[in-house]
Design a protein around this motif. Structure first.
Motif, PDB file in Angstrom:
ATOM      1  N   ALA A 203       0.835  -1.275  -0.012  1.00 24.73           N
ATOM      2  CA  ALA A 203      -0.063   0.031   0.030  1.00 24.73           C
ATOM      3  C   ALA A 203       0.874   1.499   0.002  1.00 24.73           C
ATOM      4  O   ALA A 203       1.931   1.295   0.811  1.00 24.73           O
ATOM      5  N   HIS A 204       0.401   2.158  -0.854  1.00 26.44           N
ATOM      6  CA  HIS A 204       1.305   3.553  -0.844  1.00 26.44           C
ATOM      7  C   HIS A 204       0.385   4.677  -1.167  1.00 26.44           C
ATOM      8  O   HIS A 204      -0.714   4.417  -1.715  1.00 26.44           O
ATOM      9  N   ARG A 205       0.585   5.777  -0.923  1.00 22.86           N
ATOM     10  CA  ARG A 205      -0.041   7.063  -1.126  1.00 22.86           C
ATOM     11  C   ARG A 205       0.352   7.531  -2.654  1.00 22.86           C
ATOM     12  O   ARG A 205       1.371   7.445  -3.102  1.00 22.86           O
ATOM     13  N   ARG A 206      -0.854   7.898  -3.296  1.00 24.80           N
ATOM     14  CA  ARG A 206      -0.838   8.217  -4.470  1.00 24.80           C
ATOM     15  C   ARG A 206      -1.537   9.482  -4.903  1.00 24.80           C
ATOM     16  O   ARG A 206      -2.756   9.553  -4.626  1.00 24.80           O
ATOM     17  N   GLU A 207      -1.001  10.387  -5.538  1.00 24.52           N
ATOM     18  CA  GLU A 207      -1.605  11.789  -5.661  1.00 24.52           C
ATOM     19  C   GLU A 207      -2.239  11.486  -7.072  1.00 24.52           C
ATOM     20  O   GLU A 207      -1.717  11.454  -8.185  1.00 24.52           O
ATOM     21  N   VAL A 208      -3.567  12.150  -7.324  1.00 27.14           N
ATOM     22  CA  VAL A 208      -4.093  12.147  -8.437  1.00 27.14           C
ATOM     23  C   VAL A 208      -5.009  13.257  -8.512  1.00 27.14           C
ATOM     24  O   VAL A 208      -5.686  13.820  -7.774  1.00 27.14           O
ATOM     25  N   ALA A 209      -4.825  14.008  -9.799  1.00 23.59           N
ATOM     26  CA  ALA A 209      -5.609  15.256 -10.145  1.00 23.59           C
ATOM     27  C   ALA A 209      -6.960  14.795 -10.344  1.00 23.59           C
ATOM     28  O   ALA A 209      -7.735  13.724 -10.692  1.00 23.59           O
ATOM     29  N   PRO A 210      -7.936  15.965 -10.088  1.00 29.02           N
ATOM     30  CA  PRO A 210      -9.215  15.546 -10.380  1.00 29.02           C
ATOM     31  C   PRO A 210      -9.507  15.251 -11.934  1.00 29.02           C
ATOM     32  O   PRO A 210      -9.080  15.748 -12.784  1.00 29.02           O
TER      33      PRO A 210
END
Length: 438
Positions: A203-210
């Motif tokens: 598990a890891h954090r992922r940034e996603v644009a709208p």
């Protein structure tokens, strides 16, 4: 606070149920045709069904009997015959494979011994046995080959060998065509799912644009509009490699489709029928999905976008196991497990909707994404490199969500599938997306 670990009896029951369900399906897929159909190669893309059958048993023997129980090999001379990396599919009919009767006896003997191993399993001590992982791995492996064998049945010529009821009809879907997925970080992958495979971890954090994503998969009717508008004849919509591929192979429609006068027909498991307009389109390759998306002024979602749409719950700012929550799939959630031999109409299964309002993210059709198959940060191959690591790179595109041919044990919100972008025999469809600023 974390949930308590399930006790050994619960793990044993889950493993037994998963192994039993997989074997019942294998028996159906190999028992519904005569032996000549089992030994024939119905497509150079696929193995003879009898190879899949013995391969299932050989993998089970290697991991449950040898690796876990330390038993001597039953048939060491056949290991190389059923090594998927040693012999390409097109060559397998020429190998000295076990004939059907002998293959059945072999897999039955392996299963009998494997159940004895399961009966005495402690479910602790090593990463392989912790929480019954190795039993889950073998159940998933068998179900994956069951899906492969179902693909072979679709490619097979001749009378219908399999039957199943159609999905229950529901009211036509009248919801919005797309939904907004908010920007920001979310947790992708898993470190907690006990039977998750190595490429789903960690598990890891992922940034996603709208972005906005289709509420349902693209339908046959929508794809027909692309065909009728000359989509296969206009290089503007195609990646260069895709344009070269469809021209070289004279591809003008999804696999198994043909035009008859003013209508499109398809062949489905030995039956020819009118293409149903409201079903998700099936048997398209990545290049076709990408071309349609461009034609529609949209694009394929990335793998991270797909997973956020499927798992992210904004109310709790957390990622669920499935779109509907953390509970295992029930029939009202998704079209899984070969319960039907076709996708349900687009917009079906409202109980399986994600918190953001996206439907049919699990089951019905595998969905192509824009992403190459790559490892997550911190990936570690387990229990062998050949499951995932050797496939990482730009040669493979990621598919998500599973299809009607996938069993629930081998399908979850984090599950990753991959294939070459030219593959069409698989049960693949897609949905499209667009960036919020578009």
């Amino acid at each position: 606070m974390t949930d308590p670990a399930p006790d050994a009896d619960v793990l044993r029951e889950r493993a037994l149920a998963s192994l039993t369900a997989a074997r019942a399906r294998t028996t159906l897929l190999t028992g519904c045709v005569e032996d000549p159909d089992l030994t024939a190669q119905h497509s150079p893309l696929m193995s003879p069904l009898v190879w899949d059958l013995a391969h299932i048993g050989n993998q089970e023997e290697q991991w449950l009997l040898r690796a876990v129980a330390g038993q001597e090999a039953l048939r060491p001379e056949i290991d190389s015959l059923y090594d998927a990396f040693e012999h390409p599919r097109a060559e397998r009919p020429r190998l000295p494979l076990l004939p059907p009767g002998e293959a059945r006896r072999y897999v039955a003997e392996v299963r009998g011994r494997a159940l004895d191993v399961l009966a005495g399993a402690a479910f602790r001590g090593t990463r392989l046995t912790e929480a019954g992982f190795v039993f889950g791995m073998i159940a998933q492996h068998e179900q994956q080959h069951d899906e492969t064998m179902l693909i072979t049945h679709q490619l097979r010529r001749g009378p219908r060998a399999l039957t199943a009821p159609d999905p229950e009809p529901g009211p036509p879907f009248t919801g919005p065509a797309e939904v907004l997925v908010p920007g920001g970080p979310f947790t992708m992958g898993t470190s907690a799912e006990p039977w998750a495979l190595d490429n789903e971890r960690p598990a890891h954090r992922r940034e996603v644009a709208p972005f906005r994503i289709d509420t349902t998969p693209v339908t046959n009717a929508a794809y027909q509009a692309f065909i009728e508008d000359g989509g296969y004849d206009d290089p503007r919509w195609w990646a260069p490699e895709g344009w070269a591929h469809v021209r070289r192979h004279s591809i003008t429609a999804p696999l198994f489709w043909r035009r008859d006068g003013g209508q499109w027909l398809r062949r489905r498991f030995g039956v020819t029928e009118v293409v149903p307009p409201d079903e998700p389109v099936l048997h398209v390759c990545w290049y076709e999905a990408d071309a349609y998306a461009r034609w529609a002024g949209r694009r394929l979602p990335t793998e991270a976008e797909w997973e956020k749409a499927a798992r992210y719950d904004p109310a709790g700012d957390r990622s669920r196991r499935y779109p509907w929550g953390d509970a295992d799939p029930l029939p009202e959630h998704a079209n899984l497990g070969q319960r039907h031999l076709r996708p349900a109409p687009a917009g079906s299964y409202p109980a399986g909707e994600s918190p953001l309002g996206v439907r049919q993210l699990i089951g019905d059709v595998w969905e192509w994404t824009a992403s190459d198959f790559l490892p997550y940060p911190g990936f570690r191959a387990f229990p062998y490199r050949e499951y995932s690591e050797v496939f990482f790179g730009s040669a493979y595109k990621v598919l998500r969500g599973g299809s009607f041919a996938v069993d629930a044990v081998a399908c979850r919100g984090t599950f990753r599938n991959w294939d070459h972008p030219v593959r069409r025999q698989i049960f693949s469809g897609f949905r499209t997306a667009r960036s919020e600023e578009d």
